[in-house]
Design a protein around this motif. Structure first.
Motif, PDB file in Angstrom:
ATOM      1  N   SER A 116      10.322  -6.555  -7.484  1.00  0.00           N
ATOM      2  CA  SER A 116       9.817  -5.186  -7.618  1.00  0.00           C
ATOM      3  C   SER A 116       8.620  -5.134  -8.559  1.00  0.00           C
ATOM      4  O   SER A 116       7.629  -4.452  -8.285  1.00  0.00           O
ATOM      5  CB  SER A 116      10.919  -4.257  -8.116  1.00  0.00           C
ATOM      6  N   GLN A 117       8.702  -5.870  -9.660  1.00  0.00           N
ATOM      7  CA  GLN A 117       7.604  -5.902 -10.621  1.00  0.00           C
ATOM      8  C   GLN A 117       6.330  -6.435  -9.970  1.00  0.00           C
ATOM      9  O   GLN A 117       5.259  -5.835 -10.083  1.00  0.00           O
ATOM     10  CB  GLN A 117       7.985  -6.773 -11.820  1.00  0.00           C
ATOM     11  N   LEU A 118       6.432  -7.567  -9.271  1.00  0.00           N
ATOM     12  CA  LEU A 118       5.255  -8.157  -8.632  1.00  0.00           C
ATOM     13  C   LEU A 118       4.701  -7.264  -7.525  1.00  0.00           C
ATOM     14  O   LEU A 118       3.476  -7.104  -7.400  1.00  0.00           O
ATOM     15  CB  LEU A 118       5.590  -9.543  -8.071  1.00  0.00           C
ATOM     16  N   LEU A 119       5.566  -6.661  -6.732  1.00  0.00           N
ATOM     17  CA  LEU A 119       5.106  -5.782  -5.664  1.00  0.00           C
ATOM     18  C   LEU A 119       4.448  -4.525  -6.231  1.00  0.00           C
ATOM     19  O   LEU A 119       3.426  -4.063  -5.705  1.00  0.00           O
ATOM     20  CB  LEU A 119       6.267  -5.422  -4.736  1.00  0.00           C
ATOM     21  N   ASN A 120       5.002  -3.979  -7.307  1.00  0.00           N
ATOM     22  CA  ASN A 120       4.400  -2.803  -7.942  1.00  0.00           C
ATOM     23  C   ASN A 120       3.042  -3.140  -8.549  1.00  0.00           C
ATOM     24  O   ASN A 120       2.104  -2.345  -8.464  1.00  0.00           O
ATOM     25  CB  ASN A 120       5.329  -2.219  -9.003  1.00  0.00           C
ATOM     26  N   GLU A 121       2.923  -4.331  -9.162  1.00  0.00           N
ATOM     27  CA  GLU A 121       1.636  -4.757  -9.732  1.00  0.00           C
ATOM     28  C   GLU A 121       0.599  -4.908  -8.627  1.00  0.00           C
ATOM     29  O   GLU A 121      -0.554  -4.516  -8.785  1.00  0.00           O
ATOM     30  CB  GLU A 121       1.794  -6.076 -10.492  1.00  0.00           C
ATOM     31  N   ARG A 122       1.015  -5.472  -7.499  1.00  0.00           N
ATOM     32  CA  ARG A 122       0.102  -5.643  -6.373  1.00  0.00           C
ATOM     33  C   ARG A 122      -0.347  -4.283  -5.843  1.00  0.00           C
ATOM     34  O   ARG A 122      -1.522  -4.080  -5.549  1.00  0.00           O
ATOM     35  CB  ARG A 122       0.787  -6.459  -5.288  1.00  0.00           C
ATOM     36  N   LEU A 123       0.595  -3.364  -5.715  1.00  0.00           N
ATOM     37  CA  LEU A 123       0.276  -2.021  -5.242  1.00  0.00           C
ATOM     38  C   LEU A 123      -0.679  -1.319  -6.197  1.00  0.00           C
ATOM     39  O   LEU A 123      -1.665  -0.704  -5.775  1.00  0.00           O
ATOM     40  CB  LEU A 123       1.585  -1.219  -5.101  1.00  0.00           C
ATOM     41  N   ALA A 124      -0.414  -1.429  -7.492  1.00  0.00           N
ATOM     42  CA  ALA A 124      -1.281  -0.807  -8.501  1.00  0.00           C
ATOM     43  C   ALA A 124      -2.682  -1.411  -8.478  1.00  0.00           C
ATOM     44  O   ALA A 124      -3.687  -0.695  -8.562  1.00  0.00           O
ATOM     45  CB  ALA A 124      -0.668  -0.966  -9.889  1.00  0.00           C
ATOM     46  N   ALA A 125      -2.776  -2.721  -8.314  1.00  0.00           N
ATOM     47  CA  ALA A 125      -4.079  -3.389  -8.256  1.00  0.00           C
ATOM     48  C   ALA A 125      -4.843  -2.961  -7.011  1.00  0.00           C
ATOM     49  O   ALA A 125      -6.055  -2.730  -7.055  1.00  0.00           O
ATOM     50  CB  ALA A 125      -3.908  -4.902  -8.278  1.00  0.00           C
ATOM     51  N   GLY A 126      -4.121  -2.833  -5.904  1.00  0.00           N
ATOM     52  CA  GLY A 126      -4.760  -2.424  -4.651  1.00  0.00           C
ATOM     53  C   GLY A 126      -5.260  -1.002  -4.696  1.00  0.00           C
ATOM     54  O   GLY A 126      -6.345  -0.697  -4.231  1.00  0.00           O
ATOM     55  N   SER A 127      -4.497  -0.104  -5.339  1.00  0.00           N
ATOM     56  CA  SER A 127      -4.911   1.302  -5.383  1.00  0.00           C
ATOM     57  C   SER A 127      -6.044   1.524  -6.374  1.00  0.00           C
ATOM     58  O   SER A 127      -6.833   2.423  -6.224  1.00  0.00           O
ATOM     59  CB  SER A 127      -3.722   2.194  -5.746  1.00  0.00           C
TER      60      SER A 127
END
Length: 130
Positions: A116-127
């Motif tokens: 969840s942490q890695l996926l949230n970081e990826r989502l935040a970086a993408g947005s």
């Protein structure tokens, strides 16, 4: 629709534990037993998988470090969680950047938290690039 995570683990008992943990965390596990199988799956259908969970010592010629590098060759930001009982100390030098190492044995909640942490970081970086 659950997020599919590619899991590479050759120990069937650990496969079952990881698969159950992912399912309880809302993920779907796709299992691979060897590094070669995982690399083939990643290169053929990386977009199908949202993250990689890999043991370090694997059957076949590729180890978990190499599988993660292959995933990052296809997608430089692909989320990677390593799990190992003996190779954790090598993570700083062998692991891909922005990955997480779980030392075996670990609590199953640690796995879903790491993903969840890695996926949230990826989502935040993408947005933030939008």
């Amino acid at each position: 629709m659950p997020l599919t995570v590619l899991v590479i683990e050759d120990d069937e008992a650990i496969q079952g534990v990881v698969e159950d943990a992912l399912s309880e965390g809302g993920f779907e596990a796709a299992m691979a037993r060897t590094g070669e199988e995982a690399v083939t799956l990643l290169k053929g259908r990386l977009l199908r998988y949202r993250a990689l969970v890999t043991d370090i010592k694997l059957l076949g010629k590729f180890n978990g470090w190499e599988v993660a590098r292959a995933a990052r060759d296809v997608d430089p930001n692909f989320p990677v969680v390593y799990m190992s009982g003996v190779a954790a100390r090598e993570w700083a030098t062998q692991g891909v950047p922005n990955s997480i190492m779980l030392q075996k044995p670990f609590a199953t909640a640690q796995l879903t938290t790491a993903l969840s942490q890695l996926l949230n970081e990826r989502l935040a970086a993408g947005s933030s690039k939008a």
